[in-house]
Write a protein that holds these residues in place. Structure first.
Motif, short mmCIF file in Angstrom:
data_model
loop_
_atom_site.label_atom_id
_atom_site.label_comp_id
_atom_site.label_asym_id
_atom_site.label_seq_id
_atom_site.Cartn_x
_atom_site.Cartn_y
_atom_site.Cartn_z
N PRO A 1 36.23 46.86 41.89
CA PRO A 1 37.07 47.37 42.98
C PRO A 1 37.59 46.26 43.89
O PRO A 1 38.52 46.48 44.67
CB PRO A 1 36.13 48.29 43.75
N THR A 2 37.01 45.09 43.81
CA THR A 2 37.45 43.95 44.62
C THR A 2 36.82 42.68 44.05
O THR A 2 35.74 42.72 43.47
CB THR A 2 37.02 44.11 46.10
N TYR A 3 37.56 41.57 44.23
CA TYR A 3 36.94 40.28 43.89
C TYR A 3 36.41 39.60 45.15
O TYR A 3 35.93 38.47 45.11
CB TYR A 3 37.95 39.36 43.18
N MET A 4 36.55 40.28 46.29
CA MET A 4 36.07 39.69 47.54
C MET A 4 34.55 39.79 47.61
O MET A 4 33.95 40.70 47.05
CB MET A 4 36.65 40.44 48.74
N CYS A 5 33.96 38.86 48.35
CA CYS A 5 32.51 38.88 48.48
C CYS A 5 32.14 38.34 49.86
O CYS A 5 32.82 37.48 50.39
CB CYS A 5 31.87 38.04 47.37
N ASN A 6 31.05 38.88 50.42
CA ASN A 6 30.58 38.39 51.70
C ASN A 6 29.60 37.23 51.55
O ASN A 6 29.16 36.65 52.52
CB ASN A 6 29.91 39.53 52.50
N PHE A 7 29.27 36.87 50.31
CA PHE A 7 28.33 35.76 50.08
C PHE A 7 29.11 34.49 49.73
O PHE A 7 30.26 34.55 49.27
CB PHE A 7 27.40 36.09 48.90
N ALA A 8 28.44 33.37 49.92
CA ALA A 8 29.00 32.08 49.51
C ALA A 8 27.95 31.38 48.65
O ALA A 8 27.43 30.33 49.02
CB ALA A 8 29.33 31.25 50.74
#
Ligand code: SF4
Ligand code: SF4
Length: 441
Positions: free
Chosen positions: A88-95
Protein backbone atom coordinates in the motif's frame (compact mmCIF):
# COMPACT_ATOMS: atom_id res chain seq x y z
CA UNK A 1 23.70 -49.92 -13.62
CA UNK A 2 25.68 -46.97 -12.29
CA UNK A 3 25.81 -44.47 -9.45
CA UNK A 4 22.63 -42.40 -9.50
CA UNK A 5 22.93 -38.92 -10.98
CA UNK A 6 21.15 -37.59 -7.90
CA UNK A 7 23.40 -38.90 -5.14
CA UNK A 8 24.66 -36.14 -2.87
CA UNK A 9 27.66 -37.41 -0.95
CA UNK A 10 29.93 -35.56 1.42
CA UNK A 11 31.69 -35.72 4.76
CA UNK A 12 29.72 -34.74 7.85
CA UNK A 13 31.14 -31.77 9.76
CA UNK A 14 33.33 -32.61 12.77
CA UNK A 15 33.20 -36.31 11.91
CA UNK A 16 35.01 -38.96 9.90
CA UNK A 17 31.67 -40.25 8.59
CA UNK A 18 29.89 -39.40 5.36
CA UNK A 19 26.32 -38.93 4.29
CA UNK A 20 24.66 -40.09 1.10
CA UNK A 21 21.34 -38.54 0.16
CA UNK A 22 19.25 -39.17 -2.92
CA UNK A 23 16.35 -36.75 -3.30
CA UNK A 24 14.89 -38.62 -6.29
CA UNK A 25 14.68 -41.99 -4.55
CA UNK A 26 14.08 -40.26 -1.19
CA UNK A 27 16.83 -42.15 0.62
CA UNK A 28 19.43 -40.93 3.11
CA UNK A 29 22.15 -42.78 5.01
CA UNK A 30 25.27 -42.31 7.03
CA UNK A 31 28.36 -44.13 5.77
CA UNK A 32 31.57 -45.02 7.54
CA UNK A 33 34.81 -44.76 5.59
CA UNK A 34 34.67 -48.41 4.50
CA UNK A 35 31.12 -48.09 3.16
CA UNK A 36 32.02 -44.84 1.47
CA UNK A 37 34.98 -46.47 -0.33
CA UNK A 38 32.78 -49.40 -1.36
CA UNK A 39 30.46 -47.04 -3.24
CA UNK A 40 33.19 -46.23 -5.73
CA UNK A 41 34.40 -49.82 -6.09
CA UNK A 42 33.58 -51.48 -9.47
CA UNK A 43 31.59 -54.17 -7.59
CA UNK A 44 29.22 -51.57 -6.18
CA UNK A 45 27.01 -51.81 -9.25
CA UNK A 46 26.02 -55.32 -8.16
CA UNK A 47 25.41 -54.45 -4.53
CA UNK A 48 21.73 -55.22 -3.92
CA UNK A 49 21.48 -52.92 -0.86
CA UNK A 50 22.71 -49.96 -2.87
CA UNK A 51 20.43 -50.88 -5.77
CA UNK A 52 17.40 -51.21 -3.46
CA UNK A 53 18.00 -47.74 -2.08
CA UNK A 54 18.48 -46.18 -5.51
CA UNK A 55 22.09 -45.12 -4.95
CA UNK A 56 22.97 -47.47 -7.80
CA UNK A 57 20.41 -47.36 -10.57
CA UNK A 58 19.59 -48.08 -14.16
CA UNK A 59 19.78 -44.70 -16.00
CA UNK A 60 16.74 -45.49 -18.17
CA UNK A 61 14.65 -46.42 -15.13
CA UNK A 62 15.97 -43.37 -13.27
CA UNK A 63 14.94 -41.09 -16.12
CA UNK A 64 11.45 -42.58 -16.09
CA UNK A 65 11.12 -41.98 -12.35
CA UNK A 66 12.46 -38.42 -12.77
CA UNK A 67 9.76 -37.61 -15.33
CA UNK A 68 7.04 -39.14 -13.18
CA UNK A 69 8.16 -37.16 -10.11
CA UNK A 70 8.32 -33.97 -12.17
CA UNK A 71 4.71 -34.36 -13.27
CA UNK A 72 3.69 -35.04 -9.68
CA UNK A 73 5.56 -31.89 -8.61
CA UNK A 74 3.74 -29.76 -11.21
CA UNK A 75 0.37 -31.21 -10.17
CA UNK A 76 1.03 -30.54 -6.49
CA UNK A 77 2.09 -26.97 -7.23
CA UNK A 78 -1.07 -26.33 -9.22
CA UNK A 79 -3.13 -26.98 -6.12
CA UNK A 80 -0.83 -25.10 -3.72
CA UNK A 81 -2.02 -22.00 -1.97
CA UNK A 82 -1.06 -18.71 -3.67
CA UNK A 83 0.47 -15.87 -1.67
CA UNK A 84 -0.48 -12.45 -3.00
CA UNK A 85 1.54 -9.51 -1.70
CA UNK A 86 0.03 -6.05 -1.71
CA UNK A 87 2.17 -2.95 -1.11
CA UNK A 88 0.00 0.00 0.00
CA UNK A 89 3.02 2.30 0.31
CA UNK A 90 6.78 2.26 -0.09
CA UNK A 91 7.08 4.86 2.67
CA UNK A 92 8.50 3.83 6.01
CA UNK A 93 8.99 5.46 9.39
CA UNK A 94 12.22 3.52 9.99
CA UNK A 95 15.71 4.27 8.74
CA UNK A 96 17.24 0.77 8.97
CA UNK A 97 20.94 0.72 8.35
CA UNK A 98 20.59 -1.94 5.64
CA UNK A 99 17.26 -1.23 3.95
CA UNK A 100 17.23 -2.33 0.32
CA UNK A 101 14.25 -0.14 -0.46
CA UNK A 102 15.82 3.12 0.66
CA UNK A 103 16.55 4.14 -2.91
CA UNK A 104 12.97 3.71 -4.08
CA UNK A 105 11.17 6.98 -4.52
CA UNK A 106 8.38 6.92 -1.99
CA UNK A 107 5.82 9.62 -2.57
CA UNK A 108 2.96 9.93 -0.10
CA UNK A 109 -0.23 8.90 -1.83
CA UNK A 110 -3.54 7.63 -0.53
CA UNK A 111 -4.52 4.34 -2.10
CA UNK A 112 -7.63 4.94 -4.20
CA UNK A 113 -10.68 2.83 -3.38
CA UNK A 114 -11.14 2.14 -7.10
CA UNK A 115 -7.65 0.65 -7.19
CA UNK A 116 -8.40 -1.60 -4.21
CA UNK A 117 -11.64 -2.71 -5.90
CA UNK A 118 -9.69 -3.50 -9.08
CA UNK A 119 -7.13 -5.48 -7.08
CA UNK A 120 -9.82 -7.69 -5.56
CA UNK A 121 -11.55 -8.10 -8.93
CA UNK A 122 -8.26 -9.08 -10.52
CA UNK A 123 -7.32 -11.69 -7.93
CA UNK A 124 -10.86 -13.08 -7.80
CA UNK A 125 -10.83 -13.63 -11.56
CA UNK A 126 -7.22 -14.71 -12.02
CA UNK A 127 -7.01 -17.01 -9.01
CA UNK A 128 -10.64 -18.00 -9.07
CA UNK A 129 -10.28 -21.63 -8.10
CA UNK A 130 -7.05 -21.34 -6.13
CA UNK A 131 -6.61 -21.28 -2.39
CA UNK A 132 -5.04 -17.91 -1.65
CA UNK A 133 -4.16 -15.38 1.02
CA UNK A 134 -2.88 -11.83 1.02
CA UNK A 135 0.24 -10.45 2.64
CA UNK A 136 0.48 -6.73 3.27
CA UNK A 137 4.02 -5.58 2.70
CA UNK A 138 5.82 -2.27 2.28
CA UNK A 139 7.38 0.11 3.00
CA UNK A 140 5.54 -0.05 6.26
CA UNK A 141 1.88 -1.06 5.98
CA UNK A 142 1.07 0.03 9.53
CA UNK A 143 2.01 3.72 9.33
CA UNK A 144 0.00 5.61 11.87
CA UNK A 145 -1.66 8.16 9.58
CA UNK A 146 -5.36 8.81 8.90
CA UNK A 147 -4.87 7.89 5.23
CA UNK A 148 -3.29 4.56 6.10
CA UNK A 149 -5.99 3.76 8.65
CA UNK A 150 -8.68 4.50 6.04
CA UNK A 151 -6.90 2.23 3.60
CA UNK A 152 -6.62 -0.64 6.10
CA UNK A 153 -10.28 -0.38 7.16
CA UNK A 154 -11.42 -0.51 3.54
CA UNK A 155 -8.96 -3.27 2.63
CA UNK A 156 -9.93 -5.45 5.61
CA UNK A 157 -13.59 -4.94 4.69
CA UNK A 158 -12.74 -6.50 1.33
CA UNK A 159 -10.72 -9.41 2.74
CA UNK A 160 -13.55 -10.13 5.18
CA UNK A 161 -16.04 -10.05 2.32
CA UNK A 162 -13.96 -12.49 0.26
CA UNK A 163 -13.08 -14.56 3.36
CA UNK A 164 -9.35 -14.20 2.73
CA UNK A 165 -6.64 -14.50 5.36
CA UNK A 166 -4.17 -11.67 5.79
CA UNK A 167 -0.53 -11.82 6.78
CA UNK A 168 1.27 -8.61 7.70
CA UNK A 169 4.93 -7.76 7.31
CA UNK A 170 5.52 -4.85 9.65
CA UNK A 171 8.32 -3.21 11.56
CA UNK A 172 6.04 -3.52 14.60
CA UNK A 173 6.29 0.08 15.76
CA UNK A 174 2.55 0.86 15.60
CA UNK A 175 1.10 -2.54 16.47
CA UNK A 176 -0.38 -1.11 19.64
CA UNK A 177 -2.36 1.55 17.73
CA UNK A 178 -3.65 -1.02 15.23
CA UNK A 179 -4.31 -4.04 17.42
CA UNK A 180 -8.06 -3.36 17.71
CA UNK A 181 -8.40 -3.04 13.95
CA UNK A 182 -6.37 -6.21 13.37
CA UNK A 183 -8.75 -8.12 15.60
CA UNK A 184 -11.61 -7.35 13.21
CA UNK A 185 -10.12 -9.38 10.37
CA UNK A 186 -8.68 -12.82 9.59
CA UNK A 187 -5.02 -12.29 10.53
CA UNK A 188 -3.01 -15.39 9.76
CA UNK A 189 0.31 -14.04 10.95
CA UNK A 190 2.12 -10.84 11.89
CA UNK A 191 5.74 -10.86 10.82
CA UNK A 192 7.85 -8.49 12.90
CA UNK A 193 11.59 -7.89 12.70
CA UNK A 194 13.74 -7.73 15.80
CA UNK A 195 17.45 -7.71 15.08
CA UNK A 196 18.67 -8.41 18.59
CA UNK A 197 18.36 -7.25 22.15
CA UNK A 198 17.84 -3.55 22.79
CA UNK A 199 21.31 -2.18 22.20
CA UNK A 200 21.98 -4.21 19.07
CA UNK A 201 18.51 -3.80 17.57
CA UNK A 202 18.35 -0.04 18.15
CA UNK A 203 21.64 0.49 16.34
CA UNK A 204 20.23 -1.16 13.20
CA UNK A 205 16.51 -0.47 13.19
CA UNK A 206 15.77 3.04 14.40
CA UNK A 207 13.08 5.56 13.55
CA UNK A 208 13.96 8.21 10.99
CA UNK A 209 15.68 10.68 13.29
CA UNK A 210 17.30 7.94 15.34
CA UNK A 211 14.73 7.21 18.07
CA UNK A 212 14.84 3.76 19.66
CA UNK A 213 12.22 1.25 18.51
CA UNK A 214 12.94 -1.85 20.61
CA UNK A 215 10.48 -1.39 23.49
CA UNK A 216 7.52 -0.55 21.28
CA UNK A 217 8.15 -3.60 19.07
CA UNK A 218 8.47 -5.91 22.08
CA UNK A 219 5.27 -4.47 23.48
CA UNK A 220 3.58 -5.00 20.09
CA UNK A 221 4.63 -8.66 20.04
CA UNK A 222 3.29 -9.15 23.56
CA UNK A 223 0.01 -7.55 22.55
CA UNK A 224 -0.39 -9.73 19.47
CA UNK A 225 0.20 -12.91 21.45
CA UNK A 226 -2.15 -11.75 24.20
CA UNK A 227 -4.82 -11.22 21.53
CA UNK A 228 -4.24 -14.62 19.91
CA UNK A 229 -2.53 -13.26 16.80
CA UNK A 230 0.33 -15.43 15.51
CA UNK A 231 3.73 -13.77 15.46
CA UNK A 232 6.59 -14.66 13.15
CA UNK A 233 9.68 -12.99 14.55
CA UNK A 234 12.35 -12.37 11.96
CA UNK A 235 15.94 -11.60 12.86
CA UNK A 236 17.98 -10.24 9.96
CA UNK A 237 21.54 -11.46 10.40
CA UNK A 238 24.93 -10.23 9.36
CA UNK A 239 28.35 -10.26 10.96
CA UNK A 240 27.47 -7.29 13.15
CA UNK A 241 24.63 -8.92 15.09
CA UNK A 242 25.18 -12.69 14.82
CA UNK A 243 26.78 -12.90 18.25
CA UNK A 244 23.65 -11.44 19.75
CA UNK A 245 21.62 -14.49 18.67
CA UNK A 246 22.12 -16.31 22.02
CA UNK A 247 21.10 -13.21 23.95
CA UNK A 248 17.99 -12.61 21.86
CA UNK A 249 17.10 -16.30 22.27
CA UNK A 250 17.42 -15.95 26.04
CA UNK A 251 15.28 -12.81 25.94
CA UNK A 252 12.52 -14.54 23.95
CA UNK A 253 12.57 -17.54 26.30
CA UNK A 254 12.27 -15.30 29.38
CA UNK A 255 9.38 -13.42 27.81
CA UNK A 256 7.55 -16.73 27.44
CA UNK A 257 7.36 -16.24 23.67
CA UNK A 258 9.08 -19.49 22.71
CA UNK A 259 6.65 -21.60 24.73
CA UNK A 260 3.65 -19.94 23.06
CA UNK A 261 2.35 -22.04 20.12
CA UNK A 262 1.44 -18.81 18.30
CA UNK A 263 5.09 -17.76 18.19
CA UNK A 264 7.62 -18.77 15.56
CA UNK A 265 10.87 -17.37 14.25
CA UNK A 266 12.89 -17.05 11.09
CA UNK A 267 16.47 -16.00 10.48
CA UNK A 268 16.95 -13.80 7.44
CA UNK A 269 20.23 -13.14 5.76
CA UNK A 270 21.14 -9.54 5.10
CA UNK A 271 22.40 -9.56 1.53
CA UNK A 272 22.87 -7.26 -1.39
CA UNK A 273 19.59 -7.31 -3.24
CA UNK A 274 19.23 -4.18 -5.31
CA UNK A 275 22.13 -1.87 -4.67
CA UNK A 276 25.45 -1.85 -2.90
CA UNK A 277 25.16 -1.59 0.83
CA UNK A 278 27.26 1.09 2.47
CA UNK A 279 29.07 -1.55 4.48
CA UNK A 280 29.19 -4.69 2.37
CA UNK A 281 31.94 -6.28 4.47
CA UNK A 282 29.44 -7.09 7.19
CA UNK A 283 27.38 -9.27 4.83
CA UNK A 284 27.45 -13.04 4.96
CA UNK A 285 27.40 -15.58 2.20
CA UNK A 286 24.80 -18.26 2.95
CA UNK A 287 27.47 -20.84 3.89
CA UNK A 288 29.37 -18.44 6.14
CA UNK A 289 26.23 -17.53 8.01
CA UNK A 290 25.18 -21.11 8.63
CA UNK A 291 28.72 -22.09 9.66
CA UNK A 292 28.63 -19.41 12.33
CA UNK A 293 25.14 -20.45 13.46
CA UNK A 294 26.34 -24.06 13.64
CA UNK A 295 29.25 -23.04 15.87
CA UNK A 296 27.02 -20.89 18.08
CA UNK A 297 24.57 -23.77 18.49
CA UNK A 298 27.32 -25.94 19.97
CA UNK A 299 27.94 -23.61 22.88
CA UNK A 300 24.54 -21.92 23.25
CA UNK A 301 21.80 -24.55 23.43
CA UNK A 302 19.20 -21.83 24.20
CA UNK A 303 19.26 -20.91 20.49
CA UNK A 304 17.54 -24.22 19.72
CA UNK A 305 14.56 -23.16 21.75
CA UNK A 306 14.35 -19.91 19.78
CA UNK A 307 15.04 -21.21 16.30
CA UNK A 308 15.73 -24.51 14.57
CA UNK A 309 17.64 -23.81 11.35
CA UNK A 310 16.73 -25.90 8.33
CA UNK A 311 20.32 -26.52 7.07
CA UNK A 312 18.88 -27.42 3.66
CA UNK A 313 16.74 -30.53 4.16
CA UNK A 314 18.45 -31.68 7.41
CA UNK A 315 15.78 -30.37 9.77
CA UNK A 316 12.97 -31.86 7.70
CA UNK A 317 14.74 -35.21 7.62
CA UNK A 318 15.27 -35.13 11.37
CA UNK A 319 11.75 -34.04 12.30
CA UNK A 320 9.78 -36.08 9.76
CA UNK A 321 12.03 -39.13 9.55
CA UNK A 322 11.62 -39.19 5.76
CA UNK A 323 13.04 -37.27 2.83
CA UNK A 324 10.98 -34.41 1.37
CA UNK A 325 9.67 -34.75 -2.18
CA UNK A 326 12.15 -33.80 -4.91
CA UNK A 327 12.36 -30.02 -5.36
CA UNK A 328 12.25 -29.20 -9.05
CA UNK A 329 11.81 -25.48 -8.39
CA UNK A 330 12.56 -23.40 -5.31
CA UNK A 331 11.32 -20.03 -6.63
CA UNK A 332 7.61 -19.40 -6.15
CA UNK A 333 7.60 -16.13 -8.18
CA UNK A 334 4.64 -16.07 -10.68
CA UNK A 335 3.76 -19.64 -9.74
CA UNK A 336 2.49 -19.48 -6.20
CA UNK A 337 3.53 -15.91 -5.46
CA UNK A 338 2.71 -12.52 -6.99
CA UNK A 339 3.11 -8.94 -5.81
CA UNK A 340 0.96 -5.88 -6.46
CA UNK A 341 1.42 -2.27 -5.47
CA UNK A 342 -0.60 0.88 -4.89
CA UNK A 343 0.30 2.25 -8.33
CA UNK A 344 -1.51 -0.64 -10.05
CA UNK A 345 1.62 -2.56 -11.09
CA UNK A 346 2.09 -6.32 -10.96
CA UNK A 347 5.40 -7.99 -10.07
CA UNK A 348 6.65 -11.52 -9.48
CA UNK A 349 7.37 -11.30 -5.77
CA UNK A 350 8.82 -9.29 -2.88
CA UNK A 351 12.30 -9.21 -4.43
CA UNK A 352 11.13 -7.34 -7.51
CA UNK A 353 8.12 -5.34 -6.27
CA UNK A 354 8.62 -1.62 -6.83
CA UNK A 355 11.82 -2.10 -8.78
CA UNK A 356 11.76 -0.13 -12.05
CA UNK A 357 11.95 -2.45 -15.05
CA UNK A 358 10.63 -5.48 -13.17
CA UNK A 359 6.93 -4.77 -13.79
CA UNK A 360 5.07 -7.74 -15.27
CA UNK A 361 1.88 -5.81 -16.00
CA UNK A 362 -0.86 -3.74 -14.42
CA UNK A 363 -4.18 -4.47 -12.73
CA UNK A 364 -5.26 -0.80 -12.59
CA UNK A 365 -6.50 1.28 -14.32
CA UNK A 366 -6.41 -1.44 -17.00
CA UNK A 367 -5.43 -5.07 -16.89
CA UNK A 368 -2.36 -5.69 -19.00
CA UNK A 369 0.19 -8.50 -18.74
CA UNK A 370 3.66 -8.86 -20.26
CA UNK A 371 3.01 -12.46 -21.26
CA UNK A 372 6.45 -13.08 -22.77
CA UNK A 373 8.37 -12.22 -19.59
CA UNK A 374 5.80 -13.92 -17.39
CA UNK A 375 6.15 -17.16 -19.30
CA UNK A 376 9.92 -17.02 -18.82
CA UNK A 377 9.32 -16.77 -15.07
CA UNK A 378 6.73 -19.51 -15.18
CA UNK A 379 8.88 -22.09 -16.92
CA UNK A 380 11.89 -21.50 -14.69
CA UNK A 381 12.88 -24.68 -12.85
CA UNK A 382 15.81 -27.09 -12.82
CA UNK A 383 14.73 -28.47 -16.20
CA UNK A 384 14.77 -25.10 -17.95
CA UNK A 385 18.02 -23.75 -16.44
CA UNK A 386 20.76 -25.22 -18.64
CA UNK A 387 23.38 -25.14 -15.87
CA UNK A 388 21.22 -27.32 -13.58
CA UNK A 389 20.90 -30.20 -16.02
CA UNK A 390 23.85 -32.21 -14.79
CA UNK A 391 24.02 -30.91 -11.24
CA UNK A 392 23.65 -33.63 -8.61
CA UNK A 393 22.19 -31.08 -6.19
CA UNK A 394 19.28 -30.11 -8.43
CA UNK A 395 16.46 -31.87 -6.56
CA UNK A 396 17.50 -30.42 -3.21
CA UNK A 397 18.42 -26.97 -4.57
CA UNK A 398 15.61 -26.23 -6.99
CA UNK A 399 17.61 -23.63 -8.93
CA UNK A 400 17.51 -20.92 -6.25
CA UNK A 401 16.02 -17.45 -6.60
CA UNK A 402 15.14 -16.12 -10.06
CA UNK A 403 15.67 -12.52 -9.02
CA UNK A 404 19.15 -13.15 -7.60
CA UNK A 405 19.98 -15.24 -10.68
CA UNK A 406 18.89 -12.42 -12.98
CA UNK A 407 20.81 -9.81 -10.97
CA UNK A 408 23.95 -11.94 -11.08
CA UNK A 409 23.78 -13.41 -14.59
CA UNK A 410 21.45 -11.10 -16.50
CA UNK A 411 19.07 -13.99 -17.29
CA UNK A 412 16.01 -15.35 -15.53
CA UNK A 413 16.77 -18.85 -16.81
CA UNK A 414 20.08 -19.03 -15.01
CA UNK A 415 21.13 -20.59 -11.69
CA UNK A 416 21.31 -19.17 -8.20
CA UNK A 417 23.33 -22.01 -6.71
CA UNK A 418 22.50 -23.03 -3.17
CA UNK A 419 25.31 -24.53 -1.05
CA UNK A 420 23.26 -27.66 -0.44
CA UNK A 421 26.21 -29.95 0.28
CA UNK A 422 27.83 -27.61 2.80
CA UNK A 423 24.52 -27.03 4.58
CA UNK A 424 23.88 -30.77 4.79
CA UNK A 425 27.38 -31.33 6.21
CA UNK A 426 26.51 -28.95 9.04
CA UNK A 427 22.87 -29.90 9.46
CA UNK A 428 23.39 -33.63 9.70
CA UNK A 429 26.14 -33.09 12.26
CA UNK A 430 23.81 -30.82 14.24
CA UNK A 431 20.60 -32.84 14.17
CA UNK A 432 21.75 -36.46 14.16
CA UNK A 433 23.65 -38.65 16.54
CA UNK A 434 26.26 -39.27 13.87
CA UNK A 435 28.32 -41.66 16.00
CA UNK A 436 25.48 -44.14 16.40
CA UNK A 437 23.09 -43.49 13.53
CA UNK A 438 23.18 -45.35 10.20
CA UNK A 439 19.99 -44.49 8.39
CA UNK A 440 18.71 -40.97 8.08
CA UNK A 441 15.40 -41.88 6.53
S1 SF4 B 1 12.60 -14.45 -7.27
FE1 SF4 B 1 13.59 -14.97 -5.32
S2 SF4 B 1 12.49 -13.73 -3.83
FE2 SF4 B 1 11.21 -13.84 -5.68
S3 SF4 B 1 9.86 -15.60 -5.36
FE3 SF4 B 1 11.66 -16.34 -6.46
S4 SF4 B 1 12.99 -17.07 -4.80
FE4 SF4 B 1 11.49 -15.73 -3.87
S1 SF4 C 1 21.18 -23.60 -9.19
FE1 SF4 C 1 23.29 -24.36 -9.14
S2 SF4 C 1 23.38 -25.75 -7.36
FE2 SF4 C 1 21.23 -25.39 -7.85
S3 SF4 C 1 20.65 -27.07 -9.18
FE3 SF4 C 1 21.24 -25.39 -10.51
S4 SF4 C 1 23.43 -25.70 -10.93
FE4 SF4 C 1 22.88 -26.97 -9.16
Amino acid sequence: MKLSKHNIISRIADSDKYFIINPLYKEADILNRKEYDKLYHPEAIQNQDLINRGYISDPVEENRLYKQKYLEFLDARDTDEVQLFFVPTYMCNFACSYCYQDEYSAKPKTVEKALIDSFFNYISNTFNNRRKYITLFGGEPLLNTPGQRDFLEYFFGKTNHYKLDIALVTNGYHLEEYIDLLKTTRIREVQVTLDGTKQVHDKRRMLKGGTSTFERIVNGIDLCLKNNLSVNLRMVLDKENINNLPELSEFAIKKGWTSNPLFKTQLGRNYELHHCQSNASRLYSRVEMYKDIYELLKTNPEIKEFHKPSFSISKFLFEEGVMPDPLFDSCPGTKTEWAFDYTGQIYSCTATVGKPGEELGTFYPDVFLKEDIISEWEVRDVLSIPECENCELQLACGGGCASVAKNNNGRILSPDCRPVKELLELGIAHYFDVLNAENLS
